[in-house]
Design a protein around this motif. Structure first.
Motif: not given
Length: 336
Positions: A41-50
């Motif tokens: 996501f923009v402006d987020s340091s996290l990413q998510y694998t689902v």
């Protein structure tokens, strides 16, 4: 991953989603067993694998009604059995969760997968159209729409789902019934521990809260007999809110898993299979699928002391043993 037509297009190691809500809905409602995606996501340091994984229990088709035999969408043809999953994302967040159609209706000749399937459809489309809504708002609108549409004539389902805010990493979740979610976080020894989890809602043992559609004539007959059906409303759900952290693994699953294994067992599985050096952004689907497969094997083991048999032994004072065969559906999220 199965190779088939998709509204995703390849973009490096990720897949870029079509902007069409209709295309998005179709894609998110047809994930293969063990399939996964990664979302930044923009402006987020996290990413998510689902990922989603599932295993329907064996069923005898000779119990199927004539109407179900003519219905292309019935529990015998559903890849998730009476269970269903919720899995979708927008540009501001991700929704994940599970539903479990109450199997007792199948004994009366009804398709017990219909309500979990239709409610999953509605929750998905309402989220895609209104991603800023809360889980409770989405469930209220979705359940009302299923009842108004009239596709489901009779049925009951539990539901457990959450929405991750892509900017803040906040998980807002709800649970109604005995499906479950847990957040597994590494402790100071880099060991996964279940730090947060939902609490089951039941009337009594093996009788969960449930969203139900019951015809008026059924209700009248029950009233004359001095009995009643288990019927709950969305606002009876238990709501939860947590801040996710990098390294977290979140599991949403139906009672087919937690009736057989405890959160402690899932901790052991994750510590054995998701240790340092394992790239979960690439292998989460396999991790999830094997967890479901191994739980299914345990559910069929008549010598296994399942969570269900231990609870039953504790309640009755008698010694029960054996797994509990059931549909199992798991949606797993890895935060990086």
């Amino acid at each position: 991953m199965n190779q088939r037509n998709s509204c995703f297009s390849n973009f490096g190691s990720f897949r870029k989603f079509s902007s069409s809500t209709e295309d998005a809905f179709r894609r998110f409602r047809s994930f293969a067993n063990g399939e996964q995606f990664t979302k930044r996501f923009v402006d987020s340091s996290l990413q998510y694998t689902v990922s989603v994984a599932y295993s329907p229990k064996d069923r005898l088709k000779n119990n199927m009604s004539d109407d179900d035999a003519l219905n292309a969408k019935n529990v015998y043809e559903s890849p998730t059995g009476e269970d269903n999953y919720i899995l979708a994302y927008t540009e501001i967040g991700i929704i994940i969760g599970v539903l479990d159609g109450v199997g007792g209706w199948s004994e009366q000749g009804f398709d017990s997968s219909a309500i979990s399937r239709e409610l999953a459809n509605k929750v998905t489309i309402f989220y895609l159209e209104n991603p800023s809504s809360s889980p409770l708002e989405i469930l209220q609108k979705s359940f009302a729409a299923v009842k108004e549409e009239g596709t489901v004539k009779v049925g009951s389902t539990t539901i457990c789902f959450g929405i991750i805010d892509g900017r803040t990493g906040k998980l807002s979740a709800l649970n109604l019934g005995d499906s479950w979610f847990g957040i597994f976080r590494k402790d100071e020894n880099s060991r996964y521990k279940c730090t947060h989890q939902s609490v089951e809602q039941v009337y009594y043992f093996n009788a969960p809260y449930q969203l139900s559609i019951i015809p008026d004539d059924f209700l009248e007959i029950a009233k004359k007999r001095g009995s009643k059906y288990l019927m709950n409303e969305p606002d009876e759900s238990e709501e939860y809110s947590y801040e996710l952290k990098s390294g977290d693994i979140i599991v949403f699953t139906t009672d087919g898993m937690v009736d057989n294994v405890f959160p402690d067992d899932i901790e052991i599985y994750l510590n054995d299979n998701a240790s340092e050096g394992v790239n979960l952004s690439e292998s989460l689907g396999s991790l999830n699928k094997i967890l479901v497969q191994q739980t299914t094997v345990l559910s069929l083991n008549t010598n296994f002391k399942s969570a269900f048999s231990q609870k039953l032994s504790s309640l009755t004072g008698q010694d029960y043993i054996g797994g509990k065969p059931d549909d199992i559906t798991s949606v797993m999220v890895y935060v990086k």
